[in-house]
Design a protein around this motif. Structure first.
Motif, short mmCIF file in Angstrom:
data_model
loop_
_atom_site.label_atom_id
_atom_site.label_comp_id
_atom_site.label_asym_id
_atom_site.label_seq_id
_atom_site.Cartn_x
_atom_site.Cartn_y
_atom_site.Cartn_z
N ARG A 260 1.83 3.56 -3.15
CA ARG A 260 0.95 4.53 -3.81
C ARG A 260 0.90 5.87 -3.08
NH1 ARG A 260 -4.10 1.76 -6.59
NH2 ARG A 260 -4.41 3.98 -6.90
N THR A 261 1.72 6.04 -2.06
CA THR A 261 1.73 7.33 -1.37
C THR A 261 2.82 8.22 -1.95
OG1 THR A 261 3.25 6.53 0.36
CG2 THR A 261 0.89 6.25 0.76
N ALA B 298 0.82 -1.21 0.00
CA ALA B 298 0.00 0.00 0.00
C ALA B 298 0.86 1.26 0.00
CB ALA B 298 -0.93 -0.02 1.22
N SER B 299 2.02 1.20 0.63
CA SER B 299 2.88 2.39 0.70
C SER B 299 3.36 2.85 -0.68
CB SER B 299 4.10 2.12 1.58
OG SER B 299 3.72 1.72 2.87
N ILE C 179 -1.30 10.39 2.04
CA ILE C 179 -1.60 9.11 2.68
C ILE C 179 -2.99 9.13 3.30
CG2 ILE C 179 -0.46 9.72 4.86
CD1 ILE C 179 0.44 6.75 4.97
N ARG D 94 -5.25 12.54 -3.94
CA ARG D 94 -4.63 11.24 -4.03
C ARG D 94 -3.12 11.42 -3.92
NH1 ARG D 94 -7.15 6.97 -6.80
NH2 ARG D 94 -9.26 6.82 -6.00
N TYR E 15 -9.35 5.70 0.74
CA TYR E 15 -9.62 4.93 -0.46
C TYR E 15 -9.56 3.42 -0.16
CZ TYR E 15 -8.72 2.66 -4.93
OH TYR E 15 -8.75 1.81 -5.98
N LEU E 16 -8.52 3.01 0.56
CA LEU E 16 -8.38 1.58 0.88
C LEU E 16 -9.52 1.08 1.75
CD1 LEU E 16 -4.53 1.41 1.50
CD2 LEU E 16 -5.78 0.42 -0.42
N GLN F 299 4.36 6.80 4.59
CA GLN F 299 4.72 7.81 3.60
C GLN F 299 5.83 8.70 4.15
OE1 GLN F 299 1.76 10.94 2.97
NE2 GLN F 299 2.48 11.17 0.87
N SER G 107 -5.76 10.41 2.07
CA SER G 107 -6.70 9.99 1.04
C SER G 107 -6.55 8.51 0.72
CB SER G 107 -6.48 10.79 -0.25
OG SER G 107 -6.99 12.08 -0.10
N HIS G 108 -5.30 8.06 0.75
CA HIS G 108 -5.04 6.66 0.44
C HIS G 108 -5.69 5.75 1.48
CE1 HIS G 108 -3.15 3.60 -1.81
NE2 HIS G 108 -2.30 3.24 -0.89
#
Ligand SMILES: [Zn+2]
Length: 305
Positions: free
Chosen positions: A8-9, A5-6, A291, A288, A297-298, A233, A293-294
């Protein structure tokens, strides 16, 4: 790693091989910095020099190009990529730049997605390290001027022998969730209508989980139980690491700490979808890449596990 997941930050992707094995060899690093293949990232406060004539933009300059803009500090070895050793150096406050090169602050660089994947993380690394050297010239134990060692990853005091290492400050950022709704808050400094996950520094002697429980309660009055780590992040303002978590709420009543938050509210999954679509009448979330927002989103995608 691509599924972490990290990844995408913002600021998480760094194309450099840090090559820590070279750091003890000062002569080798000096030769690498003198080589025609060396590249330099120039840091002026919270701004980085960017060649905006390229797509994506470029922050890594060869020595003949960069030399007139350098302020004279020792280069910090960031690592290597594609045969180029990359160093971070302080830039002059007001360098005479051509039209193709701009001094741009890191937030704007990230928000506008100016850099390719590999250079965003390197820019954060450069900014944090250059700032650390600029603000830690003197030994915190005896006050003598210290000297850069290990390619910039340590400072040694010649008087008392103390060794000093660059700091990374952990910050917990968390989405408290209660069934099908999550807790968002807004700080006074946020853009109008913007709500985000709650966040706070982890204190000495505290676990990430305890920091999450404490911060959520201090800021919002909401109690949370189980905490799960989701993603992290690098956050180069100046040297933080944002540690993103999902926290299960065990109470729902909000009692704001006005010193921390202007407002906090529970937001349903449906509303969060509307917010992400930009169609909510009163609530915005960070972009986006942030982090916060991430995490939202997740959670919305039910992918926090
Ligand atoms: Zn000392």
């Amino acid at each position: 790693m691509r599924n972490e997941a990290s990844r995408r930050t913002g600021f998480s992707r760094n194309g450099l091989d840090r090559q820590a094995q070279f750091r003890p060899d000062a002569a080798r690093l000096a030769a690498m910095a003198e080589s025609a293949d060396a590249r330099f990232v120039l840091v002026a406060g919270d701004r980085i020099l960017v060649d905006v004539s390229r797509q994506p933009c470029d922050t890594q300059f060869d020595r003949p190009t960069a030399a007139p803009w350098m302020a004279g500090g020792e280069p910090v070895f960031l690592g290597s990529e594609n045969g180029h050793a990359v160093f971070a150096v302080p830039a002059l406050d007001e360098p005479a730049l051509p039209d193709t090169v701009k001094a741009i602050d890191l937030r704007s660089i990230a928000m506008q997605g100016l850099l390719g994947d590999s250079q965003t993380g390197a820019a954060a690394q450069a900014r944090s390290l250059v700032h650390w050297h600029e603000s830690h010239r003197f030994c915190s134990r005896c006050g003598q001027e210290s000297a850069m060692r290990e390619g910039g990853y340590r400072r040694d005091c010649p008087a008392c022998g103390a060794q000093h290492f660059p700091r990374t400050d952990p910050v917990a950022i968390m989405l408290a969730v209660d069934g099908d709704r999550c807790l968002l808050g807004r700080q006074a400094r946020f853009l109008p209508d913007t709500y985000s996950a709650l966040a706070g520094f982890i204190e000495p002697g505290e676990t990430i989980e305890d920091a999450v429980r404490r911060e959520v309660f201090e800021e919002s009055g909401v109690r949370v139980g189980e905490v799960r780590y989701v993603a992290s992040q690098p956050w180069p303002f100046v040297s933080s690491l944002m540690i993103g978590c999902i926290a299960e709420a065990t109470s729902a009543e909000i009692r704001l700490d006005p010193a921390e938050l202007d407002d906090a509210l529970w937001v349903s999954r449906e509303d969060l979808l509307t917010i992400f679509a930009g169609a909510h009448p009163t609530i915005r979330t960070p972009r986006r890449g942030a982090i916060a927002s991430h995490l939202m989103y997740l959670w919305l995608a039910d992918r926090v596990d």
